[in-house]
Scaffold this motif. Structure first.
Motif, PDB file in Angstrom:
ATOM      1  N   LYS A  20      -6.292  23.596   0.543  1.00  0.00           N
ATOM      2  CA  LYS A  20      -6.996  22.359   0.193  1.00  0.00           C
ATOM      3  C   LYS A  20      -6.004  21.248  -0.135  1.00  0.00           C
ATOM      4  CE  LYS A  20     -10.250  20.497  -3.177  1.00  0.00           C
ATOM      5  NZ  LYS A  20     -11.125  20.824  -4.311  1.00  0.00           N
ATOM      6  N   PHE A  21      -5.039  21.542  -0.980  1.00  0.00           N
ATOM      7  CA  PHE A  21      -4.072  20.517  -1.374  1.00  0.00           C
ATOM      8  C   PHE A  21      -3.071  20.214  -0.260  1.00  0.00           C
ATOM      9  CE2 PHE A  21      -5.416  22.092  -5.630  1.00  0.00           C
ATOM     10  CZ  PHE A  21      -6.063  20.928  -6.015  1.00  0.00           C
ATOM     11  N   ARG A  22      -2.746  21.233   0.541  1.00  0.00           N
ATOM     12  CA  ARG A  22      -1.857  21.018   1.687  1.00  0.00           C
ATOM     13  C   ARG A  22      -2.541  20.078   2.684  1.00  0.00           C
ATOM     14  NH1 ARG A  22      -0.660  25.974   2.305  1.00  0.00           N
ATOM     15  NH2 ARG A  22      -2.383  26.467   3.715  1.00  0.00           N
ATOM     16  N   SER A  23      -3.837  20.308   2.914  1.00  0.00           N
ATOM     17  CA  SER A  23      -4.598  19.437   3.818  1.00  0.00           C
ATOM     18  C   SER A  23      -4.639  18.017   3.280  1.00  0.00           C
ATOM     19  CB  SER A  23      -6.022  19.967   3.998  1.00  0.00           C
ATOM     20  OG  SER A  23      -6.006  21.173   4.717  1.00  0.00           O
ATOM     21  N   TRP A  24      -4.828  17.886   1.972  1.00  0.00           N
ATOM     22  CA  TRP A  24      -4.845  16.552   1.359  1.00  0.00           C
ATOM     23  C   TRP A  24      -3.511  15.849   1.600  1.00  0.00           C
ATOM     24  CZ3 TRP A  24      -1.811  14.235  -2.332  1.00  0.00           C
ATOM     25  CH2 TRP A  24      -2.268  12.997  -2.792  1.00  0.00           C
ATOM     26  N   ALA A  25      -2.415  16.561   1.411  1.00  0.00           N
ATOM     27  CA  ALA A  25      -1.094  15.975   1.603  1.00  0.00           C
ATOM     28  C   ALA A  25      -0.901  15.552   3.060  1.00  0.00           C
ATOM     29  CB  ALA A  25      -0.006  16.962   1.185  1.00  0.00           C
ATOM     30  N   PHE A  26      -1.252  16.425   3.992  1.00  0.00           N
ATOM     31  CA  PHE A  26      -1.113  16.081   5.407  1.00  0.00           C
ATOM     32  C   PHE A  26      -2.001  14.891   5.768  1.00  0.00           C
ATOM     33  CE2 PHE A  26       0.267  20.659   6.365  1.00  0.00           C
ATOM     34  CZ  PHE A  26       1.602  20.305   6.436  1.00  0.00           C
ATOM     35  N   ARG A  27      -3.187  14.822   5.162  1.00  0.00           N
ATOM     36  CA  ARG A  27      -4.082  13.686   5.417  1.00  0.00           C
ATOM     37  C   ARG A  27      -3.426  12.377   5.018  1.00  0.00           C
ATOM     38  NH1 ARG A  27      -8.686  13.768   1.507  1.00  0.00           N
ATOM     39  NH2 ARG A  27      -7.251  12.543   0.274  1.00  0.00           N
ATOM     40  N   GLU A  28      -2.863  12.357   3.830  1.00  0.00           N
ATOM     41  CA  GLU A  28      -2.233  11.127   3.341  1.00  0.00           C
ATOM     42  C   GLU A  28      -1.001  10.760   4.160  1.00  0.00           C
ATOM     43  OE1 GLU A  28      -3.691   9.093   1.107  1.00  0.00           O
ATOM     44  OE2 GLU A  28      -5.301  10.559   1.273  1.00  0.00           O
ATOM     45  N   ILE A  29      -0.234  11.741   4.569  1.00  0.00           N
ATOM     46  CA  ILE A  29       0.955  11.482   5.393  1.00  0.00           C
ATOM     47  C   ILE A  29       0.531  10.936   6.753  1.00  0.00           C
ATOM     48  CG2 ILE A  29       2.931  12.531   6.571  1.00  0.00           C
ATOM     49  CD1 ILE A  29       2.933  14.615   4.191  1.00  0.00           C
ATOM     50  N   ALA A  30      -0.479  11.555   7.364  1.00  0.00           N
ATOM     51  CA  ALA A  30      -0.954  11.095   8.678  1.00  0.00           C
ATOM     52  C   ALA A  30      -1.475   9.664   8.601  1.00  0.00           C
ATOM     53  CB  ALA A  30      -2.044  12.027   9.204  1.00  0.00           C
ATOM     54  N   LYS A  31      -2.212   9.347   7.550  1.00  0.00           N
ATOM     55  CA  LYS A  31      -2.723   7.984   7.392  1.00  0.00           C
ATOM     56  C   LYS A  31      -1.576   6.990   7.220  1.00  0.00           C
ATOM     57  CE  LYS A  31      -6.034   7.751   4.321  1.00  0.00           C
ATOM     58  NZ  LYS A  31      -6.994   8.077   3.245  1.00  0.00           N
ATOM     59  N   ALA A  32      -0.562   7.364   6.459  1.00  0.00           N
ATOM     60  CA  ALA A  32       0.588   6.476   6.261  1.00  0.00           C
ATOM     61  C   ALA A  32       1.359   6.287   7.564  1.00  0.00           C
ATOM     62  CB  ALA A  32       1.499   7.027   5.173  1.00  0.00           C
ATOM     63  N   LEU A  33       1.517   7.347   8.331  1.00  0.00           N
ATOM     64  CA  LEU A  33       2.189   7.243   9.626  1.00  0.00           C
ATOM     65  C   LEU A  33       1.414   6.318  10.564  1.00  0.00           C
ATOM     66  CD1 LEU A  33       3.239  10.957  10.085  1.00  0.00           C
ATOM     67  CD2 LEU A  33       4.818   9.009  10.221  1.00  0.00           C
ATOM     68  N   ALA A  34       0.094   6.475  10.595  1.00  0.00           N
ATOM     69  CA  ALA A  34      -0.741   5.628  11.447  1.00  0.00           C
ATOM     70  C   ALA A  34      -0.606   4.170  11.031  1.00  0.00           C
ATOM     71  CB  ALA A  34      -2.197   6.071  11.384  1.00  0.00           C
ATOM     72  N   LYS A  35      -0.621   3.928   9.738  1.00  0.00           N
ATOM     73  CA  LYS A  35      -0.485   2.563   9.223  1.00  0.00           C
ATOM     74  C   LYS A  35       0.875   1.978   9.605  1.00  0.00           C
ATOM     75  CE  LYS A  35      -0.963  -0.147   5.021  1.00  0.00           C
ATOM     76  NZ  LYS A  35      -1.242  -0.115   3.580  1.00  0.00           N
ATOM     77  N   VAL A  45       0.824  15.360  12.686  1.00  0.00           N
ATOM     78  CA  VAL A  45       0.619  15.756  11.290  1.00  0.00           C
ATOM     79  C   VAL A  45      -0.853  16.057  11.037  1.00  0.00           C
ATOM     80  CG1 VAL A  45       0.779  14.994   8.889  1.00  0.00           C
ATOM     81  CG2 VAL A  45       2.659  14.535  10.463  1.00  0.00           C
ATOM     82  N   ALA A  46      -1.739  15.241  11.576  1.00  0.00           N
ATOM     83  CA  ALA A  46      -3.174  15.477  11.387  1.00  0.00           C
ATOM     84  C   ALA A  46      -3.572  16.846  11.921  1.00  0.00           C
ATOM     85  CB  ALA A  46      -3.985  14.382  12.068  1.00  0.00           C
ATOM     86  N   GLU A  47      -2.946  17.270  13.005  1.00  0.00           N
ATOM     87  CA  GLU A  47      -3.282  18.567  13.588  1.00  0.00           C
ATOM     88  C   GLU A  47      -2.765  19.734  12.748  1.00  0.00           C
ATOM     89  OE1 GLU A  47      -2.320  18.340  17.749  1.00  0.00           O
ATOM     90  OE2 GLU A  47      -4.119  17.160  18.121  1.00  0.00           O
ATOM     91  N   MET A  48      -1.941  19.456  11.749  1.00  0.00           N
ATOM     92  CA  MET A  48      -1.486  20.495  10.819  1.00  0.00           C
ATOM     93  C   MET A  48      -2.546  20.800   9.761  1.00  0.00           C
ATOM     94  SD  MET A  48       2.406  19.358  10.051  1.00  0.00           S
ATOM     95  CE  MET A  48       3.646  19.220  11.311  1.00  0.00           C
ATOM     96  N   ILE A  49      -3.554  19.948   9.669  1.00  0.00           N
ATOM     97  CA  ILE A  49      -4.609  20.131   8.665  1.00  0.00           C
ATOM     98  C   ILE A  49      -5.462  21.320   9.077  1.00  0.00           C
ATOM     99  CG2 ILE A  49      -6.655  19.078   7.625  1.00  0.00           C
ATOM    100  CD1 ILE A  49      -5.246  16.344   8.088  1.00  0.00           C
ATOM    101  N   GLU A  50      -5.566  22.291   8.190  1.00  0.00           N
ATOM    102  CA  GLU A  50      -6.261  23.536   8.500  1.00  0.00           C
ATOM    103  C   GLU A  50      -7.773  23.423   8.402  1.00  0.00           C
ATOM    104  OE1 GLU A  50      -4.320  26.767   6.233  1.00  0.00           O
ATOM    105  OE2 GLU A  50      -2.740  25.273   5.951  1.00  0.00           O
ATOM    106  N   MET A  51      -8.265  22.480   7.640  1.00  0.00           N
ATOM    107  CA  MET A  51      -9.704  22.341   7.428  1.00  0.00           C
ATOM    108  C   MET A  51     -10.283  21.465   8.552  1.00  0.00           C
ATOM    109  SD  MET A  51      -9.265  21.804   3.347  1.00  0.00           S
ATOM    110  CE  MET A  51     -10.952  22.027   2.844  1.00  0.00           C
ATOM    111  N   PRO A  52     -11.105  22.054   9.441  1.00  0.00           N
ATOM    112  CA  PRO A  52     -11.578  21.347  10.636  1.00  0.00           C
ATOM    113  C   PRO A  52     -12.241  19.993  10.374  1.00  0.00           C
ATOM    114  CG  PRO A  52     -12.164  23.653  10.767  1.00  0.00           C
ATOM    115  CD  PRO A  52     -11.630  23.412   9.385  1.00  0.00           C
TER     116      PRO A  52
END
Length: 71
Positions: A20-35, A45-52
């Motif tokens: 859960k927390f790993r997915s949260w971290a990857f989410r924030e990193i992916a959003k920052a990269l996109a920005k 990075v988004a594809e590293m998120i385990e929660m579909p």
């Protein structure tokens, strides 16, 4: 955030034990990269998120950033 900082953030996120927390971290990193305009890297990075559902939501955000960048 500089490119090296993204690498460090990804490495740190990979070490988080909770999916859960790993997915949260990857989410924030992916959003920052996109920005930052690093769309391909954001997708990776988004594809590293385990929660579909979470992965799908983040990919939607990344693709919206891609469309915005292409305007």
């Amino acid at each position: 955030m500089e490119v090296g900082q993204f690498d460090l953030a990804i490495q740190a996120a990979q070490k988080i034990e909770s999916a859960k927390f790993r997915s949260w971290a990857f989410r924030e990193i992916a959003k920052a990269l996109a920005k930052a305009g690093q769309i391909d890297r954001a997708i990776e990075v988004a594809e590293m998120i385990e929660m579909p559902e979470e992965r799908s939501q983040v990919l939607d955000v990344v693709m919206a950033a891609k469309r915005e960048k292409e305007r």
